[in-house]
Each structure stands twice: as structure tokens, then as C-alpha cells.
Design a protein around this motif. Structure first.
Motif, PDB file in Angstrom:
ATOM      1  N   LEU A   1     -46.903  19.762   7.954  1.00  0.00           N
ATOM      2  CA  LEU A   1     -46.054  18.560   8.008  1.00  0.00           C
ATOM      3  C   LEU A   1     -45.457  18.397   9.393  1.00  0.00           C
ATOM      4  N   LEU A   2     -45.046  19.509   9.974  1.00  0.00           N
ATOM      5  CA  LEU A   2     -44.451  19.467  11.304  1.00  0.00           C
ATOM      6  C   LEU A   2     -45.471  19.008  12.337  1.00  0.00           C
ATOM      7  N   ALA A   3     -46.703  19.480  12.194  1.00  0.00           N
ATOM      8  CA  ALA A   3     -47.757  19.090  13.131  1.00  0.00           C
ATOM      9  C   ALA A   3     -48.205  17.653  12.901  1.00  0.00           C
ATOM     10  N   HIS A   4     -48.165  17.190  11.644  1.00  0.00           N
ATOM     11  CA  HIS A   4     -48.664  15.873  11.283  1.00  0.00           C
ATOM     12  C   HIS A   4     -47.664  14.774  11.616  1.00  0.00           C
ATOM     13  N   GLY A   5     -46.406  15.033  11.314  1.00  0.00           N
ATOM     14  CA  GLY A   5     -45.394  13.988  11.407  1.00  0.00           C
ATOM     15  C   GLY A   5     -45.067  13.607  12.838  1.00  0.00           C
ATOM     16  N   ALA A   6     -45.001  12.313  13.095  1.00  0.00           N
ATOM     17  CA  ALA A   6     -44.573  11.813  14.396  1.00  0.00           C
ATOM     18  C   ALA A   6     -43.059  11.630  14.369  1.00  0.00           C
ATOM     19  N   THR A   7     -42.496  11.259  15.495  1.00  0.00           N
ATOM     20  CA  THR A   7     -41.038  11.136  15.565  1.00  0.00           C
ATOM     21  C   THR A   7     -40.552   9.790  15.062  1.00  0.00           C
ATOM     22  N   GLY A   8     -41.462   8.860  14.811  1.00  0.00           N
ATOM     23  CA  GLY A   8     -41.055   7.529  14.398  1.00  0.00           C
ATOM     24  C   GLY A   8     -40.949   7.349  12.902  1.00  0.00           C
ATOM     25  N   GLU A   9     -41.885   6.562  12.351  1.00  0.00           N
ATOM     26  CA  GLU A   9     -41.812   6.194  10.946  1.00  0.00           C
ATOM     27  C   GLU A   9     -41.906   7.413  10.033  1.00  0.00           C
ATOM     28  N   ASP A  10     -42.723   8.401  10.389  1.00  0.00           N
ATOM     29  CA  ASP A  10     -42.853   9.581   9.540  1.00  0.00           C
ATOM     30  C   ASP A  10     -41.515  10.277   9.343  1.00  0.00           C
ATOM     31  N   ALA A  11     -40.742  10.387  10.434  1.00  0.00           N
ATOM     32  CA  ALA A  11     -39.435  11.036  10.315  1.00  0.00           C
ATOM     33  C   ALA A  11     -38.476  10.209   9.465  1.00  0.00           C
TER      34      ALA A  11
ATOM     35  N   LEU B   1     -39.171   8.491   6.932  1.00  0.00           N
ATOM     36  CA  LEU B   1     -39.511   8.606   5.514  1.00  0.00           C
ATOM     37  C   LEU B   1     -38.713   9.702   4.821  1.00  0.00           C
ATOM     38  N   PHE B   2     -38.151  10.636   5.617  1.00  0.00           N
ATOM     39  CA  PHE B   2     -37.417  11.760   5.036  1.00  0.00           C
ATOM     40  C   PHE B   2     -35.972  11.397   4.667  1.00  0.00           C
ATOM     41  N   ARG B   3     -35.584  10.160   4.904  1.00  0.00           N
ATOM     42  CA  ARG B   3     -34.163   9.823   4.755  1.00  0.00           C
ATOM     43  C   ARG B   3     -33.649  10.002   3.334  1.00  0.00           C
ATOM     44  N   ASP B   4     -34.536   9.876   2.311  1.00  0.00           N
ATOM     45  CA  ASP B   4     -34.085  10.016   0.931  1.00  0.00           C
ATOM     46  C   ASP B   4     -34.063  11.461   0.451  1.00  0.00           C
ATOM     47  N   LEU B   5     -34.705  12.370   1.205  1.00  0.00           N
ATOM     48  CA  LEU B   5     -34.793  13.769   0.780  1.00  0.00           C
ATOM     49  C   LEU B   5     -33.476  14.493   1.016  1.00  0.00           C
ATOM     50  N   ARG B   6     -32.967  15.094  -0.025  1.00  0.00           N
ATOM     51  CA  ARG B   6     -31.775  15.943   0.126  1.00  0.00           C
ATOM     52  C   ARG B   6     -32.158  17.282   0.738  1.00  0.00           C
ATOM     53  N   PHE B   7     -33.330  17.797   0.374  1.00  0.00           N
ATOM     54  CA  PHE B   7     -33.776  19.101   0.853  1.00  0.00           C
ATOM     55  C   PHE B   7     -35.227  19.308   0.433  1.00  0.00           C
ATOM     56  N   ILE B   8     -35.826  20.337   1.010  1.00  0.00           N
ATOM     57  CA  ILE B   8     -37.133  20.837   0.585  1.00  0.00           C
ATOM     58  C   ILE B   8     -36.982  22.338   0.388  1.00  0.00           C
ATOM     59  N   ARG B   9     -37.388  22.821  -0.789  1.00  0.00           N
ATOM     60  CA  ARG B   9     -37.327  24.259  -1.036  1.00  0.00           C
ATOM     61  C   ARG B   9     -38.523  24.942  -0.358  1.00  0.00           C
TER      62      ARG B   9
ATOM     63  N   GLY C   1     -46.537  10.151  -0.557  1.00  0.00           N
ATOM     64  CA  GLY C   1     -45.584  10.269  -1.656  1.00  0.00           C
ATOM     65  C   GLY C   1     -44.182   9.880  -1.241  1.00  0.00           C
ATOM     66  N   LEU C   2     -43.770  10.261  -0.023  1.00  0.00           N
ATOM     67  CA  LEU C   2     -42.449   9.864   0.468  1.00  0.00           C
ATOM     68  C   LEU C   2     -42.319   8.345   0.519  1.00  0.00           C
ATOM     69  N   GLN C   3     -43.371   7.711   0.994  1.00  0.00           N
ATOM     70  CA  GLN C   3     -43.332   6.259   1.156  1.00  0.00           C
ATOM     71  C   GLN C   3     -43.342   5.527  -0.175  1.00  0.00           C
ATOM     72  N   HIS C   4     -44.057   6.079  -1.141  1.00  0.00           N
ATOM     73  CA  HIS C   4     -44.244   5.372  -2.418  1.00  0.00           C
ATOM     74  C   HIS C   4     -43.127   5.651  -3.411  1.00  0.00           C
ATOM     75  N   PHE C   5     -42.673   6.928  -3.499  1.00  0.00           N
ATOM     76  CA  PHE C   5     -41.749   7.313  -4.563  1.00  0.00           C
ATOM     77  C   PHE C   5     -40.297   7.484  -4.109  1.00  0.00           C
ATOM     78  N   HIS C   6     -40.067   7.629  -2.805  1.00  0.00           N
ATOM     79  CA  HIS C   6     -38.726   7.899  -2.273  1.00  0.00           C
ATOM     80  C   HIS C   6     -38.077   9.081  -2.995  1.00  0.00           C
ATOM     81  N   PRO C   7     -38.720  10.245  -3.008  1.00  0.00           N
ATOM     82  CA  PRO C   7     -38.174  11.398  -3.732  1.00  0.00           C
ATOM     83  C   PRO C   7     -36.902  11.921  -3.064  1.00  0.00           C
ATOM     84  N   THR C   8     -36.116  12.642  -3.855  1.00  0.00           N
ATOM     85  CA  THR C   8     -34.898  13.246  -3.320  1.00  0.00           C
ATOM     86  C   THR C   8     -35.094  14.715  -2.973  1.00  0.00           C
ATOM     87  N   TRP C   9     -36.172  15.331  -3.461  1.00  0.00           N
ATOM     88  CA  TRP C   9     -36.437  16.726  -3.097  1.00  0.00           C
ATOM     89  C   TRP C   9     -37.882  17.086  -3.398  1.00  0.00           C
ATOM     90  N   SER C  10     -38.305  18.208  -2.796  1.00  0.00           N
ATOM     91  CA  SER C  10     -39.644  18.740  -3.047  1.00  0.00           C
ATOM     92  C   SER C  10     -39.629  20.213  -2.674  1.00  0.00           C
TER      93      SER C  10
END
Length: 952
Positions: free
Chosen positions: A264-274, A276-284, A245-254
């Protein structure tokens, strides 16, 4: 006339009709005007199918955009009752009746269970059919005409007419209750959410919560739409769906629960996965407390801020939220009120001053008016206009709310009140703990005792001592748990909240407090008398805890001295801390004492033979024990291995993890007392030794060749006495006896002593006896070379990987999925075999021999495909001590009934050397046994060699 939850959207359509409202992966974007058109069309379908504004429509649908639109359409026209598709049939029927449902909307993916429930209650069914085009578009079609009967438990008409949405509470702290929410409640809460996180037209929300949850409907749907933004549906509830969803929609929050954040912490790598979060303002962070360590690790890794909040279904969601202003951050707080009013009261209902703990009460336009169907619960839940949340907390001087736990979860340990959440948060700081949850266990004298469930992080190993050591010094001694259980994951209700009430059952606790159990055995009575002498407590029960009754380090030392004097055994004080109850202490001491008595029971000739065979083996040996150990102070789970020689012990101990205690046990293979009966006696003795070394399971057991037979018997005896065996490892040995535990089979090149030497499909034999999970490994080494380099290195690495896997409860990458097979009726093993076999045959020659087999048993022999029976030959030396692999084998092509005879033709090859030999012709069951060993069967003919004809 009641408000309509679509009113804010209709206002928006006047100014921005083309603004994107809904998005999904596989459908076109839906604008605000298109969304309203879809809903208007659905309203027309309602009228067409007899749905009225006063109707109650349940939706049992998968987590798709059409579900969200259907709930909106129903809530703006009648009353929507979203239900969890995972509910069982009986529970679905109960909820349909209790909620007064008049119609059901479902689709083909849920149809079977949902329609069965509705049909049983004569509720009309509307089938949702997705349409091509914009996201969320669908039509409704009747499943079949039905006549509606009035449900027995129908809510009041007045309440129904003002209700837009009915949700079930999560049930994490009690029986789920029905929460009726009006359009006013929903609209108020949605605007509060939008204001709390400063939503605007540029915001895109990524929605991956279940649609029967208040957060998915208000926070992730109405709030962003009211603010002029859009909602994108992730297409699943998983780490993969989130990153996609991050890659396809570029959301600003979730928003997500801490469990998903950990994934997410266990899944995400330090490269491209991280990135992908550049458009997110925050996660509740919603539904449950956010551990500080998790927040720090997540924000450090992805650079995206987590925003803790507090909400309830009863308040249509939001109560408090953390301000987005980073200057106002307060770790551990769930923020300040946004919309509702919040008050902290004591047990008498009096408001307390800042900083003092009490129950959290809420009031405001988003709060429901009452629960449905339970007036008594509603009366207890409200104090005037204030809703009692059931949460304990305090508000600081700046108005920030801190939650300290659920009042119903408070542990009352002999009058000391303990908040489980406090222990949860301390344990969340441990680097090797993924999640932890404290809970109450019944206690006969204290009422309740502290226990904790722990989920270790991936690829880490934790012991109970690690948990206790982490808590000591960080909290009071009376808050330290007496019981620690390790789980793969914590139990959760459908909304994702922790189901703390399920933990006592997982820990083996009973619902009611255990009654006093008086000591019964002589050993228990002796121990109780010693406790009375040391602690000056007159009455001791089996479940009493030495330290709860006033014991400390000094009294534990005194007790250890008494035990040593009475039993003549060195009892370390640490053993008393590890087994603090009278029952546990009896078990530990009994194992040590029984070890001595077992030595006395073991026949002297067996004991002497094994002691002589292992006299030169290098390792630690306790007193006159037959078991030797290496790395005995290692912290990992011990491994008990049965073999035949010292060099096998040496090679394995060098390759295993040096932090793993390794104990070696000898079989009777190289002794003169080897027999099935003595093997049973030796295994029984070894069980007593193992219990003296490791009183509690689960156990890791294994053996090579004949040692595998002993290991098999040990594992079987341990399991029969109630002990857990997490893994049994058999190397080059098949044991034809039933076993239902987890097995790891290690085969050499020729597969000695396994089903291979009698059958080229050994899995059939395994399936007849082994009903548990099976992992299979192969080596190119011969039987005698399996413990030589480099083969032994591969073997020890495989062992360590298997140990780590079973301790983490992970599936094996080498697993065999076997269909259970029925074992042969023992009466089958009766036959007559006739054949004309020449006495003289040339060495190396090939001969064709006709064989007549007669079924003299009362049971038909089914074809080989079903029974596993084959006709086979083998060559055996004159003293019958050695048998070669099968020379020839033929399957039974058809059934042979009792008294029937079949003629078969075998192609044999005469050995080049070692003649004269016997040629055996017999029937074989699936690589398990020859018929000749169980009934009247077989043909044996001595073959004398002729010189080989080299010309041929």
C-alpha cells in the motif's frame, strides 16, 4: 446444547433487522435479517442433502462473500473445515481424511482439484451456486449422488459435537496442526476484538483476508457484525482491491499484514490515494511484527494510525492489542491483553518478573482445549490451563507485551542465543531495505551461524557490505550475519506470515549440519597450514571461518602478508573479510593464481596480437593483463564488454553509469590470428581474467560484432563451470549455438551477422538455439555507426536499464516470447542443385532462373513453415570475401523426400557494379547457415557483365 455463533446476530435482528451486515462491489447490500434468512435456507439445504449436526463440512471456495456466509452457516449447524484452495491435490486429500470430513462444498472455479480429492475419498460434494440479489446469497446443489465411507482418521465424537470450526495453523514454525474451536471460543474472541478497537454500529470493516484464516472469520466478520456494524468485501487481496474498497465503501477500519502495508505504501500516491484514507480510524497490523520504520512512514503518508496486535489461531485470534488511546503508545509493543490472560514463564514454567524475557503463555475462554489428532503435541503445548505460545517476550511495568521472537527460531551460535527478530527490526530501519529476515545456517563447529535474507526497496541496489555496515555498532559482533542473500520477496505461508524455515534452503543450506571437510587440493592444504600458523588452531576444515576460529584484523593482516610472500601477489585484507571460509579463500586465491597460469597457457601469438591491438587503449591494466578497466572502484556490478576498437571502448565508457566498473576485452577481429579455434582459446583465457577481477557471479557480459562471439563463449564457459551469468548482451551478432540464459539482443538497421541477413523471420533461428528470456532492441544506425552519437547514448541507456532490471529480477518490457523450435537433423545438409545461369548478364537487369534441387540426404525436408529451409541466392566477390544480402529467396511449399527433386523458379537482379562476381544458389536454414557450408550443396557460376541497357 452448545452455543451458536449466530446467537448475537439473532439478538441484533430483534432490534435492528434492517441494519446492513454485508456489502460487496457487484451485489446488493445484505441486512442482518436477510443474512439470517440466507443461513436458514442453507440449513434446510443441509437437511435435504443428508448433512447432520454432527457432520464435518469442508469448504474449498474462492475468497468471496458466499464463502464467508457458507462458513457461518456450517459452523452454526455442524463443524466447518475451511481449506486453502491453493493446496495441491495430495495435500487436500490428506487434510480431508485427517479432519474427518463428511461433506465438501466447492464451486465451479475450484471444482477440478477439489472434486478430484473428494471423489477419490468417496466424499459427497455440494456445489455452491451464487444467486442474484443480496451479497452472500447462494444455493447448494449436489454434484452427484455418492456413498460415504468412514475416513480412517476420524476425531472423537465428543470433540466433534462441541466444535464449530476447525482451522489449520499456518505452519510457519513447524508442521501445520488442526485447531478445533468451539462456538464459545469464537464468540468470546469476537467480543474481545470489538471491545479492543471500540467497534460500534457506525463502523464499516474492509475485509481482504483469506477466508480460511482466523482473522478473516473472527476479526473481520463476527466482531463487526456482533457490534452492529458491517463488513465490506474488497473483492481481492491486493493494493488495487484495497484502494478500490476505500473509494467504494468508505470503511472506518481494516487490517493487514506488514507485507500488504508495504505494498500500500509503495502503491499509494500523495494525492487522491492518500485522501481516500480520511474515513479510516485505523488499520490493525496483524500476523507478524510491525517494523517501527514502516509504521512511521505509513502513518506520515496516509495519516491513518496502525494498531499492532498479537493473536493465534489457537486462541481464536486476539490475545493483546494496542490501546487506541494515543497517550499510551509504546513503539515495538503489541499492546495489552484484551480478554485472555497472559503470563511470561522461564524454561521451568516459573512466572518471571516484569521486564524479564521468557515464553508467552495464554489462558482464557477463547483458548482451544487441545489440538486434534496429536495428543502428545497437545500435552507439550499446555501447562495446566495455560497454552504455551512458542513466542518469546516480556511484559513491562505497565502490562504491555513485547515480543522478541519465536523460541524455535532462536539461533544458537556456539552457545550464544540470538533472536532473529532483533536483527529483523534493526535492518527494517535501513532506508533501502523493504524487508529482512534473519535465520540460522548450519555451521560445522558452532552448530549454527547467523544469516539474513534481504528484500531491497524498488529501484535500489544493496551490497552485502551495506547490510554488515548497518548492523555494526547496533548489535553485538557475534550477531552479525556471515551470509546475506538478496530476494525479490520473502517466503510466506498462505496466511501471509513469514516462512522463516524456508530461508536456509533458499540460501543453499543443508538440513543437517555440514560435517568436517578436510582440505584436498595443494592450494587448500597450503592455506590451512597458514591458518594453523596464524591462529594456532590444529585442525582446519574447508567450511571453517577464519574469524570464527579467533581471527581478527591483526591476524588477517599477518595472513595477507604470508599469502603475498608465498604467491607473489598483493592480497588485500578486505578480500579475507569477503571470503572468510577456507573454501571461499581458496577460490579467490585460485582465481588470482589461475589468471597467471592462464597467461602462460595462452599461445604467444594470440597474446601478442591482442596486446598489440590494445596497446594504445586507455584504461587500468593489471600487470600484463589483456583486460582494461574504467571506473574500477565503482560500487555497482561490473560489466565486461568485448569489442574491436578503442573508440568503441571510449564511447561506451562515457555513457555508462560512472559508478559501474567497466572492463573492455578485445576480440581477434582486427588481428591475423582470427579463427574459431583461437577465439575459443582467447575466451577461455578471458574467463580466468574475469574470475580474478570478480570471483563470484552473477556476471554481466556483452560484445559487439565478432566481440559478441567471444562474449558468447565466455558466458557459456562461466555457466558451464557453475557461475551465474545474469545477462549476456549481443550487439549486431547472432551466434548459432545453444544458450539457456537471459539474453539482450541489440540490432542495427541492417542487422549484420544476425539471422536477418539470411531470413526475414530471425525469431525462428533464435528459438532454435536460445531457450532463455530474450529482450530485443533496435537502432536506425548502420553497423559502423552504432557507437557514434546519438546512437551510442540510446544504447548505453538501454544497457543500464537492462542491468537494473535483471538485478531486480524484473521482466523485460522488450521481451520476446518464442515457442521452442527443433533444430534440423545435421544429415539434412546434403543436396544437389542444378540451374542454367547465363555467363553474360546485363548489369541491373532482372532474370528468371529455373533451379532443380535434389534431396540427397536420408532425411525428408519439411516445408519451410516447419523446417525453416529456403532456396536463396547471393552475389559474392571473386575472392569470396564479401557477400551481399539475399538477392532472392523462395520457401519450400511442400515436403521433399530423400532422392526427390523439386523445380523452383528464382527471380534475380544483377548488381549494377563490382562485376564480375559469383552467383551462389543454395539452400539456407532459418538464417543460420548455408547448406554448402555443411554438406554437398550449392551452385556457383561466374557472371561477366554486359553494359547496362539504359533504354530498358
Amino acid at each position: 446444547m452448545r452455543k451458536d455463533i449466530l446467537d448475537p446476530l439473532r439478538d441484533l435482528s430483534q432490534t435492528a433487522p434492517q441494519k446492513i451486515a454485508l456489502r460487496s462491489h457487484d451485489r446488493a447490500d445484505t441486512s442482518v435479517s436477510q443474512l439470517l434468512q440466507i443461513i436458514d435456507t442453507v440449513h434446510a439445504h443441509f437437511v435435504e442433502h443428508g448433512v447432520e449436526p454432527g457432520s464435518r463440512i469442508a469448504t474449498i471456495l474462492p475468497n468471496r462473500p458466499e464463502t464467508a456466509v457458507a462458513i457461518l452457516a456450517v459452523a452454526s449447524f455442524a463443524t466447518s473445515v475451511p481449506l486453502n484452495p491453493a493446496y495441491a491435490l495430495d495435500e487436500t486429500k490428506r487434510l480431508l481424511v485427517q479432519s474427518g470430513v463428511t461433506h465438501l462444498i466447492t464451486d465451479t472455479t475450484i471444482m477440478a482439484d477439489a472434486t478430484a480429492a473428494a471423489i477419490a475419498l468417496d466424499i459427497p460434494i455440494l456445489q455452491l451456486v451464487p444467486l442474484a440479489g443480496p451479497t452472500g446469497a447462494f444455493r447448494l446443489a449436489p454434484h452427484k449422488p455418492q456413498r460415504r465411507t468412514v475416513a480412517a482418521d476420524t476425531p472423537d465424537a465428543g470433540l466433534r459435537s462441541s466444535t464449530a470450526l476447525v482451522l489449520q495453523t499456518s505452519g510457519s514454525t513447524g508442521t501445520p496442526k488442526r485447531v478445533p474451536l468451539s462456538a464459545e471460543n469464537l464468540i468470546s474472541s469476537a467480543w474481545n476484538v470489538a471491545r479492543s478497537i471500540e467497534l460500534g454500529p457506525a463502523d464499516i470493516c474492509l475485509n481482504m483476508m483469506p477466508m480460511f484464516h482466523i482473522g478473516a472469520l473472527v476479526d473481520l466478520l463476527l466482531a463487526p457484525l456482533y457490534a452492529g456494524g458491517s463488513t465490506a468485501f474488497a473483492g481481492g487481496i491486493s493494493s488495487e482491491a484495497f484502494f478500490r474498497g476505500l473509494q467504494h465503501f468508505h470503511p472506518t477500519w481494516s487490517q493487514a499484514v506488514p507485507t500488504v502495508l508495504r505494498d500500500l505504501l509503495a502503491h499509494g500516491a500523495t494525492g487522491e490515494d492518500a485522501r481516500l484514507f480520511r474515513d479510516l480510524r485505523f488499520i490493525r497490523a496483524v500476523s507478524q511484527p510491525l517494523p517501527t520504520r514502516l509504521q512511521e512512514e505509513f502513518e506520515d503518508k496516509f495519516g491513518t494510525r496502525l494498531v499492532p496486535m498479537f493473536g493465534m489461531t489457537e486462541t481464536a485470534g486476539l490475545i493483546t492489542s494496542t490501546p487506541l488511546d494515543r497517550l499510551r503508545l509504546k513503539p515495538g509493543s503489541v499492546g495489552v491483553p484484551f480478554g485472555p490472560q497472559v503470563m511470561i514463564c522461564d524454561s521451568l514454567g516459573n512466572e518471571v518478573t516484569a521486564g524479564k524475557r521468557g515464553e508467552v503463555l495464554i489462558s482464557g475462554p477463547s483458548v482451544m482445549s487441545a489440538y486434534e489428532g496429536d495428543a502428545a503435541v497437545s500435552r507439550d503445548t499446555f501447562r495446566g490451563d495455560w497454552l504455551c505460545s512458542g513466542d518469546e517476550g516480556f511484559i513491562d511495568d505497565e502490562g504491555f507485551l513485547f515480543l522478541t521472537g519465536r523460541l524455535k527460531d532462536i539461533i544458537n551460535r556456539g552457545g550464544e542465543k540470538i533472536s532473529p527478530q532483533e536483527i529483523d527490526m534493526i535492518l527494517s530501519d535501513h532506508p533501502n531495505i523493504a524487508e529482512a529476515a534473519a535465520f540460522a545456517m548450519p555451521h560445522p563447529s558452532l552448530g549454527e551461524e547467523v544469516a539474513v535474507a534481504v528484500v531491497p526497496r524498488d529501484r535500489t541496489t544493496l551490497e552485502t557490505s551495506d547490510i554488515i555496515d548497518h548492523l555494526r555498532g547496533r548489535t553485538a559482533n557475534f550477531k552479525i550475519p556471515r551470509t546475506v542473500i538478496f530476494l525479490d520477496k520473502l517466503p510466506r505461508v498462505p496466511s501471509g506470515k513469514l516462512d522463516r524455515r524456508a530461508l536456509p534452503e533458499l540460501a543453499g543450506a543443508t538440513v543437517q549440519a555440514r560435517s568436517h571437510i578436510a582440505p584436498a587440493s595443494p592450494l587448500a592444504k597450503t592455506l590451512a597450514a597458514m591458518w594453523t600458523s596464524v591462529l594456532k588452531v590444529p585442525v582446519i576444515g574447508m567450511e571453517d571461518n577464519f574469524f570464527d576460529l579467533g581471527g581478527d584484523s591483526l591476524s588477517a593482516t599477518n595472513l595477507a602478508l604470508l599469502l603475498e610472500e608465498r604467491f607473489g601477489r598483493d592480497i588485500p585484507v578486505s578480500a579475507l573479510f569477503d571470503a572468510p571460509t577456507l573454501r571461499e579463500m581458496e577460490q579467490v586465491l585460485s582465481a588470482r593464481v589461475s589468471c597467471e597460469s592462464a597467461k602462460r597457457r595462452l599461445a604467444p601469438e594470440i597474446y601478442s596480437a591482442v596486446r598489440l591491438a590494445t596497446a594504445a587503449w586507455r584504461g587500468k591494466r593489471r600487470d600484463d593483463s589483456l583486460v582494461l578497466g574504467r571506473n574500477t572502484f565503482g560500487k555497482k556490478r561490473a560489466f565486461f564488454w568485448v569489442c574491436q576498437s578503442m573508440w568503441q571502448f571510449e564511447c561506451l565508457s562515457e555513457g555508462l553509469d560512472p559508478d559501474r566498473p567497466f572492463y573492455i576485452l578485445s576480440s581477434l577481429s582486427n588481428t591475423r590470428v582470427k579463427s574459431d579455434e583461437n577465439t575459443q582459446k582467447l575466451a577461455r583465457y578471458y574467463v580466468s581474467e574475469i574470475l580474478g577481477i570478480q570471483p563470484e557471479g552473477p556476471y554481466l557480459i556483452g560484445g559487439f560484432c565478432q566481440g559478441g562471439v567471444v562474449a558468447f563463449e565466455i558466458a557459456t564457459m562461466l555457466k558451464a563451470s557453475g557461475h551465474a551469468v545474469s545477462l549476456l548482451c549481443l550487439q549486431d551478432r547472432f551466434v548459432a549455438k545453444p544458450y539457456d540464459g537471459e539474453l539482450a539482443l541489440f540490432w542495427g538497421k541492417r542487422g549484420w551477422f544476425c539471422a536477418y541477413d539470411l531470413n526475414d523471420q530471425p525469431e525462428r533461428a533464435w528459438a532454435k538455439y536460445y531457450s532463455g528470456p530474450i529482450s530485443v532492441f533496435y537502432s536506425s544506425a548502420d553497423h559502423d555507426d552504432l557507437h557514434k552519437p546519438p546512437y551510442v547514448d540510446d544504447f548505453t541507456q538501454q544497457l543500464e536499464k537492462e542491468f537494473e532490471r535483471v538485478e531486480l529480477s524484473q521482466p523485460s518490457a522488450n521481451s520476446r516470447l518464442l515457442q521452442p523450435m527443433k533444430r534440423l537433423d545435421r544429415r539434412c545438409f546434403a543436396s544437389t542443385i542444378r540451374a542454367q545461369v547465363p555467363t553474360f548478364m546485363r548489369q541491373g537487369s532482372r532474370r528468371s532462373i529455373k533451379v532443380a534441387i535434389t534431396n540427397t540426404s536420408p532425411v525428408p525436408w519439411e516445408p519451410t513453415e516447419k523446417s525453416g529451409i529456403i532456396l536463396a541466392t547471393r552475389w559474392r566477390s571473386l575472392d569470396k570475401s564479401h557477400g551481399y544480402a539475399l538477392d532472392a529467396r523462395l520457401p519450400l511449399g511442400k515436403e521433399i523426400k530423400p532422392s526427390a527433386t523439386a523445380i523452383m523458379e528464382l527471380q534475380i537482379k544483377v548488381p549494377m557494379r563490382n562485376l564480375p562476381m559469383f552467383l551462389d544458389i543454395d539452400l539456407v536454414e532459418d538464417g543460420i547457415c548455408w547448406f554448402g557450408g555443411a554438406g554437398r550443396s550449392g551452385l556457383r557460376r561466374l557472371v561477366i557483365p554486359l553494359a547496362p541497357d539504359w533504354r530498358s
